[in-house]
Design an enzyme around this catalytic site. Structure first.
Site, mmCIF file in Angstrom:
data_model
loop_
_atom_site.group_PDB
_atom_site.id
_atom_site.type_symbol
_atom_site.label_atom_id
_atom_site.label_comp_id
_atom_site.label_asym_id
_atom_site.label_seq_id
_atom_site.Cartn_x
_atom_site.Cartn_y
_atom_site.Cartn_z
ATOM 1 C CE LYS A 1 55.198 113.909 42.577
ATOM 2 N NZ LYS A 1 54.232 113.355 43.375
ATOM 3 C CG HIS B 1 50.095 113.780 34.212
ATOM 4 N ND1 HIS B 1 48.843 112.998 34.452
ATOM 5 C CD2 HIS B 1 50.317 113.509 35.478
ATOM 6 C CE1 HIS B 1 48.807 112.124 35.354
ATOM 7 N NE2 HIS B 1 49.679 112.524 36.138
ATOM 8 C CG HIS C 1 45.919 115.791 36.879
ATOM 9 N ND1 HIS C 1 47.372 115.659 36.434
ATOM 10 C CD2 HIS C 1 46.027 115.120 38.305
ATOM 11 C CE1 HIS C 1 47.926 115.227 37.708
ATOM 12 N NE2 HIS C 1 47.194 114.966 38.664
HETATM 13 N N1 ARG Z 1 45.997 114.417 44.723
HETATM 14 C C1 ARG Z 1 45.359 113.278 44.642
HETATM 15 C C2 ARG Z 1 45.976 112.594 43.311
HETATM 16 O O1 ARG Z 1 46.467 113.046 42.606
HETATM 17 C C3 ARG Z 1 43.799 113.364 44.398
HETATM 18 C C4 ARG Z 1 43.440 113.945 45.469
HETATM 19 C C5 ARG Z 1 41.776 113.533 45.656
HETATM 20 N N2 ARG Z 1 41.208 114.339 46.691
HETATM 21 C C6 ARG Z 1 40.856 113.671 47.885
HETATM 22 N N3 ARG Z 1 40.222 114.516 48.661
HETATM 23 N N4 ARG Z 1 41.827 112.360 48.247
HETATM 24 O O2 ARG Z 1 45.967 111.240 43.169
#
Ligand code: ARG
Length: 565
Positions: free
Chosen positions: A125, A128, A131
Site C-alpha cells: 500500500k 502516503h 503516515h
Molecule cells: N498498519 C496500521 C494502519 O495503517 C497501523 C498499525 C499500528 N500499530 C499497531 N500495533 N496496531 O492503520
C-alpha cells in the site's frame, strides 16, 4: 542549573514544603511579571486564606532572613513572582551548555525501556501523507526518549496480513510485470491492486481466486509465500528510502504476520481466564460492562483479527523487551481499538496493561484537498511531498543565496526539515492542513526560520574565530534582551522532559521558536563582533549556547541544521 530547585529550597518550609513548592512553580504568562512564579491558589484552598495573603507571607518571612538569595520577589494577584539576578543566571546557565559536546549525546542509561510502535506501514500500500504524523512524531519521540536515557525499541508493526494479499497475488499473476515492479516499486503494486478492484466488479470470480490464494498463504504454500515475501521486500525497499531521508531507523519490523504462530496462545489464555464468549459464531471478549463494543478475537470462519494480533504483539513485547512503557503512535481513528485491546490485557490480569499508551494524532490533508483512498488510486505519496518541498527549497535558496556552495544538500535539509517541522509543530491531536508555502517560509514559525537562526549563530562564531571563550564576564548579559535568552536556555532540559511526558514534540518545537525569536531580538539590538573584548566574549558565549541548543533541539525533531544557507 535547576532554578526551580533554587527557589523551592530557599522558600521551602515557609507555608509549603520544598517539594510541594517545586511541583507548583511555573513560568508567568507575561515575562515582565518575573522569571518564575508560585501560584498560591491551591494553597489558599487548603489553608482557607486568600492567595495574595499567602504570597505576601512567604515573601515577608524569606526577606527577613539575612542569607543570600539570587532572586527578588514580588506579589501580584495570587502569585508570588521571582526574578533572578541577571549575572547570576548567565553565570550558572551558560558554562554548562558551553562545556557540553557539539550536540548533546544520548543520555546515560536510566535502565528503563520504552517500546515505540510508529509509522507501521502497510505492505503493498502507498506510504502516503497520512503516515506523515505517525512517522514524524514517533521518530522524534524515539530520539527524545533516547536523549533522556531510555532504551528505546522502535517497532514498525507492518500491516502484512489479510485477504488483500490474496488479491495482490491474483492481480500480479494476471497482469503484473516483474520489470515494472522492479522499477516503480510500490507504485506498480498499488496500480495492480486498484486494477483488481475494478475488474472484480465485473468478474466476481476473481474474489474467489483471491480467497483461494490467501488460504494458500495461510497454509504455507511455497509459491504463495514467495510472492508474499516479494511484495514485502519491494515495499520495504521503497519505504526505507523515505526513512533514510528522515533519518529514521527501526529496531524491529515484526508486523502482523509475525504473530501468526502466537495467536493460538492468545485464544487459549482468554479461554483460561474465562473471557472468551461466543457471538453469532464468532469469538469475542464482552466489554459491555465497560461501555465498549465487544473485542473481536476470531471471526466465525476462524480467522483472527487486527485486535487478536495486537494482543499477541503486546504480550510478546512485554516478554521480549520487558518494557516500562509501551507506546502506540497511531491516528485517533483507532482510539476504540486500543481502548479495547488494553482493557482485554487488563482483564487477563496483566498489571502492565497500565503501561500501554495510545498516542493519538489528527489527520493530515494537503492544502487544496486531495483524497487519500488507496482503492481509487488518488493518493499523495510521502516521497513526492518530500521531493516537492526540496525542489521548492532549492528555488528559494537560489534566490536568497545563489553563491551558496552545496545547494542541493542544503535544499534537502531545508525542504525535508520544513515538512517535518510542520508535522511536529502543531499539537498532536489537531488535524493538519499541510501547506508548502507556510512550511517553507523563512520568517514564520518554521524549520527554515530555525535553521536560518542557527546559521546566523554559526556565522557570528566564524566572524569571531579568534575569540576564546574563557574568563567570561557574565555581568555583560544583565540587560533584559540577553536575560530572556539566558532564561530560555535554562528551560531546555525541562522542555525535553515535558515533551516526553506528554508525548508531544510540539512542546519542543514551540520552545525552539521562542528561543530563536528571543535570540534574534537580542541580535538586532546588540553588536557582538567588534565590541570591547569582555562584551564580545560574553555575547559570543550566549550566541554559541543558542547555536548548540538549536542544533540539538532540531536534531530531536529529526531536522538537520546546515552551517550556511
Ligand atoms: N498498519 C496500521 C494502519 O495503517 C497501523 C498499525 C499500528 N500499530 C499497531 N500495533 N496496531 O492503520
Amino acid at each position: 542549573m535547576d532554578f526551580k530547585r533554587i527557589i523551592s529550597e530557599s522558600i521551602g518550609g515557609v507555608v509549603v514544603s520544598a517539594d510541594e513548592a517545586y511541583a507548583l512553580i511555573g513560568v508567568p504568562a507575561q515575562s515582565e511579571m518575573g522569571d518564575y512564579c508560585l501560584p498560591c491558589f491551591k494553597l489558599a484552598k487548603e489553608l482557607k486564606k486568600p492567595p495574595q495573603a499567602i504570597a505576601a507571607e512567604i515573601k515577608e518571612v524569606i526577606e527577613k532572613r539575612r542569607d543570600y538569595r539570587p532572586f527578588t520577589m514580588s506579589v501580584a494577584g495570587g502569585y508570588l513572582n521571582f526574578r533572578f539576578d541577571r549575572a547570576f543566571a548567565a553565570s550558572n546557565v551558560l558554562p554548562e551548555i558551553l562545556s557540553g559536546g557539539e550536540t548533546f549525546a544520548p543520555g546515560r542509561s536510566n535502565g528503563k525501556t520504552v517500546c515505540l510502535d510508529y509509522s507501521s506501514i502497510n505492505i503493498a500500500k502507498p506510504f502516503h501523507i497520512g503516515h506523515l504524523l505517525t512517522t514524524a512524531i514517533g521518530g522524534s519521540l524515539y530520539r527524545i526518549y533516547k536523549r533522556l536515557g531510555y532504551d528505546v525499541v522502535g517497532i514498525n508493526h507492518l500491516g502484512d496480513w489479510g485477504t488483500q494479499f490474496g488479491k495482490m497475488i491474483v492481480a500480479y499473476l494476471k497482469w503484473g510485470d516483474e520489470k515494472d515492479v522492479e522499477k516503480r516499486g510500490v507504485h506498480a503494486l498499488v496500480e495492480l491492486y486498484v486494477r483488481f478492484h475494478k475488474e472484480a466488479e465485473k468478474e466476481p470470480k476473481l474474489d474467489d481466486e483471491a480467497r483461494a490464494w490467501f488460504k494458500k498463504i495461510e497454509d504455507g504454500d511455497a509459491e504463495a509465500l514467495r510472492l508474499f515475501e516479494y511484495f514485502r521486500s519491494v515495499t520495504l525497499k521503497d519505504v526505507n528510502k523515505v526513512y533514510e531521508r528522515l533519518g529514521i531507523k527501526f529496531d524491529s519490523y515484526n508486523g502482523e504476520s509475525f504473530y501468526n504462530d502466537k495467536l493460538d496462545g492468545v485464544v487459549e489464555l482468554l479461554k483460561e481466564k474465562g473471557l472468551l464468549a461466543e457471538s453469532e459464531g464468532a469469538k469475542i471478549v464482552d466489554l459491555s460492562a465497560f461501555d465498549m463494543p465487544p473485542c473481536l478475537i476470531l471471526r466465525s470462519d476462524g480467522a483472527s483479527l487486527y485486535a487478536t494480533r495486537d494482543l499477541a504483539a503486546a504480550i510478546y513485547r512485554k516478554n521480549t523487551y520487558g518494557f516500562d512503557k509501551n507506546l502506540y503512535v497511531v491516528a485517533y481513528q483507532q482510539n476504540l481499538h486500543f481502548k479495547q485491546v488494553f482493557k482485554v490485557l487488563e482483564l487477563c490480569g496483566f498489571t502492565w496493561a497500565k503501561d500501554c499508551v495510545h498516542v493519538p494524532f489528527g489527520m493530515v490533508s494537503l492544502e487544496g484537498g486531495a483524497s487519500l483512498s488507496t482503492r481509487s488510486g488518488n493518493v499523495v505519496y510521502l516521497s513526492d511531498v518530500l521531493e516537492t518541498a526540496v525542489l521548492k527549497a532549492e528555488k528559494v535558496i537560489e534566490e536568497k543565496n545563489p553563491a551558496l556552495e552545496n545547494k542541493r544538500e542544503v535544499a534537502e535539509q531545508v525542504g525535508v526539515g520544513a515538512v517535518l517541522f510542520m508535522a511536529l509543530s502543531t499539537s498532536r491531536i489537531k488535524d493538519l492542513v499541510f501547506s508548502y508555502d507556510k512550511a517553507l517560509s523563512f520568517d514564520g514559525e518554521t524549520a527554515p526560520y530555525l535553521q536560518y537562526t542557527h546559521a546566523r549563530c554559526r556565522s557570528v562564531r566564524d566572524k569571531c574565530a579568534d575569540v576564546k571563550l574563557d574568563g567570561i564576564d557574565y555581568s555583560v548579559l544583565s540587560d533584559e534582551a540577553s536575560a530572556s535568552v539566558v532564561l530560555l536556555l535554562n528551560r531546555y532540559e525541562d522542555v525535553i522532559k515535558d515533551a516526553a511526558e506528554k508525548y508531544e514534540p510540539s512542546i519542543l518545537s514551540k520552545y525552539l521558536i521562542d528561543l530563536a525569536q528571543s535570540y534574534n531580538a537580542f541580535y538586532v539590538g546588540h553588536r557582538i563582533a567588534g565590541e570591547e573584548e569582555n562584551v564580545t566574549k560574553a555575547r559570543l558565549a550566549l550566541s554559541e549556547c543558542v547555536r548548540k541548543v538549536l542544533k540539538d533541539g532540531l536534531g530531536l525533531l529529526l531536522i538537520n541544521a546546515p552551517d550556511k544557507m
